[in-house]
Design an enzyme around this catalytic site. Structure first.
Site: not given
Ligand code: ZN
Length: 447
Positions: A79, A230
């Site tokens: 992400d 992430h």
């Protein structure tokens, strides 16, 4: 090609264990072959095609459905990118492992680094979206604002791709803070909301070792699923190579997910495969199955049954109906409950009123109610026996022992007639007999 190898293996009549071992070996061999120069790469074992409209919400962190993965299959997701400094390193690590992932890109990041978006696409990963500005409290925003965030994010990533193609209709809400309005909106747009099956907390201020530990431990706890990472975090860059190596060592396989299109139909699946751990028939369920919604499938009205279909015991009813020549009328009087006729009031008045003396408890019955001790009861019986003996002896001196050897009243009778004075004397003896002890009444006479 890898899928065909798996398919061939599964068609063999081997046991499940053998299939698992051979699949693992085949996957490793395939990954090494598919990832030249990287013999230790975990590779990508297979690609699944999903239809977002058929499964609009996935990820067991929030929903009861997830991707249709087999045991030890993992889907990697990243992400918040693209952020060149770290996202490029993540792409390099994945390339070294020939592992394909899904990237949920932020629209604003895409605007600032469109080349990063194209790098993700060109590396063969799935490009998805993560709103325009990544609002931290998206669930608190007005729905119109949330819709705007979602649509702008898609538009920015589409613009960054620059080839007229759109990102995959996969959407992850920032912080997973989704609400019903967003879910409904995503469904109308054909977007699939991705939650996750386990994060590794790499957005928190923890060490890379901690990220690695959490990723492995949480994956082991569920056995398969979507890993949330992430690509803008240095700790993720540091932890990812270890994670991928460990996944391979432990026999996990990487699965790539792409959306269905007109040319690319969804991978056939069964509904149960969309559950992380479908209930087994050998495990009792804690809830009753849902009652299905019944709907009339035939004519709106069912035919009235003929009288001959009914098992009436009352022949009169049939005769009456035949005489009337109509359908099946209701019986003139309810058949059930049966009506009973009460006797007239005068009859009730004629019943004798019980005398008050019937309810009077005699004085002697107190001993019985107080449950005398065996010793006192035996003494009382002895006294009564002596008195009775004296009475009998007075009548017939030729049979002196008769009264002493016979109980004054049968035990059963004594219990049923508390008014009798003999109860007091005989009840302990009867009780003792029931308890397996014998009481010698004749012996008591000698005391
Ligand atoms: Zn995010």
């Amino acid at each position: 090609m890898i899928a065909s190898v798996f398919g061939a293996l599964r068609r063999r009549p081997l046991t499940a264990l053998c299939v698992g071992v051979l699949s693992s070996v085949a996957a490793q061999a395939a990954s090494a072959a598919d990832c030249p120069g990287h013999p230790d790469a975990i590779g990508t074992s297979r690609t699944i095609v999903v239809d977002p409209r058929a499964h609009p919400i996935i990820g067991t962190m929030q929903y009861n459905k997830t991707l249709p993965l087999e045991d030890r299959e993992v889907v990697l997701t990243f992400d918040d990118g693209p952020l060149p400094k770290y996202s490029n390193q993540i792409l390099d690590i994945l390339a070294a492992h020939c592992a394909k992932a899904t990237f949920f890109l932020v629209g604003r990041q895409a605007n600032g680094n469109p080349e990063g978006v194209r790098k993700v696409r060109d590396a063969g990963h799935t490009v998805a979206t993560h709103t325009q500005n990544h609002p931290s409290g998206m669930h608190l925003l007005p729905l119109d604002r949330s819709k705007q965030e979602i649509e702008q994010g898609i538009a920015s990533v589409t613009a960054a791709l620059g080839d007229g193609t759109a990102p995959a209709p996969f959407l992850r809400i920032p912080g997973l803070r989704v609400n019903d309005g967003m879910e409904a909106f995503a469904a109308t747009k054909g977007l699939q909301i991705w939650s996750a099956d386990f994060p590794a907390d790499d957005w928190r201020n923890v060490s890379a070792n901690r990220v690695y530990d959490l990723a492995i431990q949480r994956l082991e706890a569920k056995g398969k699923g979507i890993l949330l990472l992430h690509d803008i975090q240095p700790r993720t860059v540091e932890a990812l190579p270890r994670i991928l190596r460990e996944l391979k060592t432990r026999g996990y396989r990487i699965v790539h997910v792409v959306p269905a299109t007109a040319d690319r139909p969804a991978t056939p699946t069964e509904p149960a495969q969309w559950q992380l751990h479908p209930p087994s028939e050998t495990v009792a369920i804690s809830r009753w199955p849902k009652v299905p919604k019944f709907a009339a499938a035939g004519p709106a009205a069912l035919p009235v049954p003929a009288l001959s279909h009914l098992d009436w015991r009352t022949t009169d009813l049939g005769l009456r109906t035949a005489r009337r020549g109509r359908g099946v009328p209701l019986p003139p009087a309810a058949l059930w409950p049966r009506q009973t006729t009460l006797p007239p009031v005068s009859t009730l008045a004629a019943l004798p009123v019980p005398a008050a003396s019937l309810f009077k408890i005699q004085e002697s019955a107190r001993l019985t109610l107080l449950a005398p001790s065996p010793r006192r009861a035996a003494a009382a019986q002895a006294r009564l026996t002596e008195a009775s003996s004296a009475k009998v002896a007075g009548k017939s001196r030729r049979q002196p022992g008769v009264a002493a050897t016979q109980p004054l009243a049968p035990a059963g009778h004594a219990e049923q007639s508390p008014q009798s004075a003999g109860v007091v004397a005989t009840k302990p003896a009867a009780q003792a007999k029931r308890n397996g002890r014998s009481v010698r009444v004749a012996g008591l006479k000698k005391r």
